[in-house]
Design an enzyme around this catalytic site. Sequence first.
Site, mmCIF file in Angstrom:
data_model
loop_
_atom_site.group_PDB
_atom_site.id
_atom_site.type_symbol
_atom_site.label_atom_id
_atom_site.label_comp_id
_atom_site.label_asym_id
_atom_site.label_seq_id
_atom_site.Cartn_x
_atom_site.Cartn_y
_atom_site.Cartn_z
ATOM 1 N N ALA A 156 26.737 58.417 36.161
ATOM 2 C CA ALA A 156 27.107 59.456 37.134
ATOM 3 C C ALA A 156 27.325 60.793 36.443
ATOM 4 O O ALA A 156 27.560 60.839 35.243
ATOM 5 C CB ALA A 156 28.372 59.056 37.873
ATOM 6 N N GLN A 206 38.650 58.627 44.500
ATOM 7 C CA GLN A 206 37.678 59.719 44.589
ATOM 8 C C GLN A 206 38.465 61.032 44.624
ATOM 9 O O GLN A 206 39.649 61.034 45.000
ATOM 10 C CB GLN A 206 36.864 59.533 45.882
ATOM 11 C CG GLN A 206 35.815 60.572 46.153
ATOM 12 C CD GLN A 206 34.758 60.631 45.073
ATOM 13 O OE1 GLN A 206 35.034 61.168 43.986
ATOM 14 N NE2 GLN A 206 33.588 60.111 45.336
ATOM 15 N N HIS A 258 33.035 52.804 32.277
ATOM 16 C CA HIS A 258 32.555 52.530 33.634
ATOM 17 C C HIS A 258 31.302 51.656 33.547
ATOM 18 O O HIS A 258 30.522 51.758 32.596
ATOM 19 C CB HIS A 258 32.178 53.835 34.351
ATOM 20 C CG HIS A 258 33.357 54.675 34.729
ATOM 21 N ND1 HIS A 258 33.334 55.570 35.767
ATOM 22 C CD2 HIS A 258 34.611 54.741 34.223
ATOM 23 C CE1 HIS A 258 34.513 56.166 35.878
ATOM 24 N NE2 HIS A 258 35.298 55.684 34.937
ATOM 25 N N LYS A 299 34.562 69.378 29.869
ATOM 26 C CA LYS A 299 34.964 70.781 29.638
ATOM 27 C C LYS A 299 36.323 70.788 28.955
ATOM 28 O O LYS A 299 37.371 70.774 29.626
ATOM 29 C CB LYS A 299 35.061 71.524 30.982
ATOM 30 C CG LYS A 299 33.710 71.720 31.670
ATOM 31 C CD LYS A 299 33.926 72.448 32.983
ATOM 32 C CE LYS A 299 32.649 72.540 33.780
ATOM 33 N NZ LYS A 299 32.903 72.657 35.218
ATOM 34 N N TYR A 337 29.307 55.972 33.929
ATOM 35 C CA TYR A 337 28.090 55.209 33.672
ATOM 36 C C TYR A 337 26.993 55.812 34.533
ATOM 37 O O TYR A 337 26.893 55.538 35.728
ATOM 38 C CB TYR A 337 28.341 53.756 34.073
ATOM 39 C CG TYR A 337 27.271 52.786 33.685
ATOM 40 C CD1 TYR A 337 27.229 52.239 32.403
ATOM 41 C CD2 TYR A 337 26.316 52.374 34.606
ATOM 42 C CE1 TYR A 337 26.262 51.304 32.057
ATOM 43 C CE2 TYR A 337 25.342 51.447 34.260
ATOM 44 C CZ TYR A 337 25.327 50.923 32.980
ATOM 45 O OH TYR A 337 24.366 49.995 32.649
ATOM 46 N N TYR A 345 38.765 55.335 48.064
ATOM 47 C CA TYR A 345 38.348 56.575 48.732
ATOM 48 C C TYR A 345 39.366 56.998 49.790
ATOM 49 O O TYR A 345 39.336 56.497 50.920
ATOM 50 C CB TYR A 345 36.964 56.347 49.370
ATOM 51 C CG TYR A 345 35.954 55.907 48.339
ATOM 52 C CD1 TYR A 345 35.138 56.822 47.695
ATOM 53 C CD2 TYR A 345 35.867 54.556 47.946
ATOM 54 C CE1 TYR A 345 34.246 56.427 46.709
ATOM 55 C CE2 TYR A 345 34.987 54.149 46.953
ATOM 56 C CZ TYR A 345 34.176 55.089 46.338
ATOM 57 O OH TYR A 345 33.308 54.700 45.345
ATOM 58 N N ALA A 366 30.735 46.105 44.655
ATOM 59 C CA ALA A 366 31.532 46.075 43.419
ATOM 60 C C ALA A 366 32.308 44.766 43.291
ATOM 61 O O ALA A 366 32.530 44.270 42.182
ATOM 62 C CB ALA A 366 32.490 47.266 43.411
ATOM 63 N N LYS A 394 38.408 43.465 47.371
ATOM 64 C CA LYS A 394 38.019 43.807 45.980
ATOM 65 C C LYS A 394 39.223 43.675 45.045
ATOM 66 O O LYS A 394 39.106 43.121 43.955
ATOM 67 C CB LYS A 394 37.435 45.228 45.957
ATOM 68 C CG LYS A 394 36.952 45.686 44.603
ATOM 69 C CD LYS A 394 36.023 46.902 44.699
ATOM 70 C CE LYS A 394 36.722 48.200 44.978
ATOM 71 N NZ LYS A 394 35.827 49.373 44.892
ATOM 72 N N GLU A 429 38.346 62.393 32.447
ATOM 73 C CA GLU A 429 37.043 61.722 32.578
ATOM 74 C C GLU A 429 35.942 62.557 31.930
ATOM 75 O O GLU A 429 35.922 63.780 32.082
ATOM 76 C CB GLU A 429 36.720 61.517 34.060
ATOM 77 C CG GLU A 429 35.390 60.806 34.270
ATOM 78 C CD GLU A 429 35.335 60.104 35.602
ATOM 79 O OE1 GLU A 429 36.182 59.231 35.841
ATOM 80 O OE2 GLU A 429 34.448 60.426 36.388
#
Length: 292
Positions: free
Chosen positions: A51, A179, A77, A275, A49, A148, A127, A168, A17
Amino acid sequence: MKIIELLKNSRLSLSFEVFPPKTEMGFESVKVATEEIARLRPAFMSVTYGAGGGTSRYTLDIAKNIKEMYDVPTLAHLTCVSSTRETVKEKIRAIREAGIENVMALRGDIPAGMENEDRSRWDYRYAIDLVRELKEENPDFCIGGACYPEIHPESSNQKEDIRHLKEKVDAGCDFLTTQMFFDNNLLYNFLYKIREAGITVPVIPGIMPITNANQVERAMKLSGSFMPQRFKSLVDKFGGDPAAMKQAGIAYATDQIIDLFANGITNVHVYSMNKPDVAEKIQSNLSDMLGK
Ligand code: FAD
């Protein structure tokens, strides 16, 4: 390439990511960092997006560049909570025009000051509203959703959180990404519970390599994750020595990934936070397992 197709492959793989720059001035350095990560040829790369310090403006530019220059499948995202239907539709059109097939459909955090507003007037409350719209109007997209293992901070209990997650997924999520978590047993418990609840889509575990002591507090605040004693000891011992802390954090994340692979997970998403050196080190630690 759609992520759901990639996940059918039983080969072990990593995805990474990245986040977009905050300003135009930062664009070039983020572009270079994300290109270095793309050269590692991960299974796919996701671009957040807004974050992680970046802004939504550049999400698509970064995602498009990775896809066009390196042919790495990308996941763009998209958050909806503080947006109008018109803005979201415009963003979706742009994603399609960029040739991106994978969208991570998110609510986003409620912006400060909007917590007490009358939400019935918002175009998107959760969402699921975005997932439903994407599925209806762009059925060919591969749609991801967030989940999560340690419950979403706004949920009062896990049962309720999983009930909303099931709704969802039923609305159209093809896969879920978790997460961050620092204790794999939390993931295994969560997987057991969601499978019991009838959620059958693939779940990609998200692993965050903590490479400096300052990151610890930020990451915990953001995710509400439980910090195992083993990790606390590591931060206590090496937190004051940046090079040692980085090495220990990479080793801890590597260890988590090996355990996930050993327990049947085939793709792990690494929150590599722009990174390239961290992404490269984790990949090289696992080179024989990944066949790289
Ligand atoms: P939702 O699925 O809508 O859930 C939010 C809360 O609402 C949960 O507590 C849920 O149980 C509850 N809920 C859902 N439906 C209902 C209902 N019908 N009635 C009552 N309660 C309900 N943020 C960004 O800004 N940009 C990013 O790029 C980004 N990427 C992320 C990637 C991943 C993998 C993860 C895990 C998070 C990411 N986030 C990102 C953070 C995310 O936006 C926040 O965690 C946000 O608070 C929730 O988003 P969501 O899509 O999970 O929301």
